[in-house]
Structures are given as C-alpha cells and as structure tokens.
Enzyme design. Structure first.
Site, PDB file in Angstrom:
ATOM      1  CB  CYS A   1      22.310  18.360 -24.459  1.00 32.85           C
ATOM      2  SG  CYS A   1      22.235  18.289 -26.259  1.00 32.85           S
ATOM      3  CB  VAL A   2      17.991  15.806 -23.915  1.00 29.95           C
ATOM      4  CG1 VAL A   2      16.921  14.742 -24.088  1.00 29.95           C
ATOM      5  CG2 VAL A   2      17.933  16.386 -22.504  1.00 29.95           C
TER       6      VAL A   2
END
Length: 199
Positions: free
Chosen positions: A135-136
């Site tokens: 994800c981030v």
C-alpha cells in the site's frame, strides 16, 4: 509474541476483540505502535509486504524476483494512493502479474469485499514466484490482505495469522480492518465447524 495454545483456543471459544488484536500488534514493541523499520519484509515464504517506494523501484523488484504485485492503494492524485498499473511495470520491462485495488485506509472502508479476490491472486501468484503486496507504508491495507490470505487459504486462525505477519514486520491495521478480520475469522470458524460435523 508467539502463538500459544491459549490464544488459539480463545479464537474458537470466545471471539477475539479489536482490543485483543491491538494488544497482539503492540506486544513485540513493548506496548507502543511501531512503524515499519524497513521498506519491505518477506512475512511468509513467497509473500513480501512493502511500501510504495520499493513497489516502484524496478531494481529492487528484480533483485527480489517478484513475479506478481498487488497494489492495495491504487489510484492517482491523493497521498494515500499509489499510481501503478500493469502498464507501469510493462514500460519498465518487469514481467509481473498485477492486481490493483483502490482501497482507502479508513475504518469505514470495506476492505473485506476484496478479501477473496486478493487471497485468490496471492495464492495463484505464489505458485510461480514471489508476490509483493503493498500500500503506501505497508502498514495497514496490505497487512490486512495478507492476514486474510493466511486465514482463507492456509487455514490459520486470526491470532495465528496476525502474529505470523507481525513477527516479521511492524504492522498496524486500522480498527475497522481489525473488525473485518474478526468477522472473517468467525465466518471461517463457523464454516469449519459445519464441515467437521459432517464427517
């Protein structure tokens, strides 16, 4: 924190709570939330959880022999989204299978709607190499999907799956995602009890 028979028994006899899961997540860091100390970690054979920077670095991906990428934060224009797709990797001559989910890291977001799709993708991808789930930060969305995979495909209990991942990477899914994992755990436990009763 190692999985104990007492913890596994708790999954079956009295359902886990969000507070229980939070306690498991912070236990290795002495009661405080720990953020990932590395850009990526292999949390289970063939499964790497990473952040958005390593996910866009062809050199790292090639050196790790990643053959599939699951972007749990696909999108453009917001700080909590990562702008990659199949073309991104093709243009960098990286032959990877790709799955992108436009998931938001928020308590209200129904990541559980993607649990089965993500689990199928990870399972299939592990047959031919390593899969990166990111994800981030590699902290919440990606960790939740990997935990769900371990529960769905490898038949781990929620506590076992969570502790398996947490032993290898600092993670902290949001409370909404933890509640969705509890629901998944209850559904899987109920289904397995029914299957056993038919034997």
């Amino acid at each position: 924190m190692a999985l104990t028979s007492r913890t596994a028994w708790r999954d079956i006899r009295s359902p886990l709570t969000v507070a229980d899961l939070r306690a498991m997540l912070v236990a290795p860091s002495r009661g405080v939330i720990a953020f990932p100390s590395r850009p990526y970690d292999e949390v289970y054979p063939g499964i790497i959880i990473g952040d958005c920077w390593m996910a866009t670095d062809p050199v790292i991906l090639e050196s790790l022999r990643v053959s599939a990428v699951l972007n749990a934060a696909q999108g453009i224009g917001q700080s909590h989204l990562v702008d990659t797709d199949s073309y991104f990797y093709e243009s960098r001559r990286l032959p990877v299978k790709f799955l992108g989910l436009r998931a938001i890291d928020a308590d209200w977001y129904r990541l559980e709607d993607w649990f089965q799709v993500a689990a199928d993708f990870i399972h299939e991808s592990r047959r031919s190499g390593k899969v990166l789930v990111h994800c981030v930060q590699g902290l919440s969305r990606s960790a939740t999907l990997v935990i769900a995979y371990l529960m769905i495909k490898l038949h781990m209990s929620l506590s076992q799956a969570l502790q398996t991942v947490r032993a290898r990477r600092e993670i902290f899914p949001n409370d909404g995602f933890l509640q969705q994992l509890i629901r998944l755990n209850n559904q899987l436990m109920d289904a397995r009890r029914v299957n056993v009763s038919w034997l």
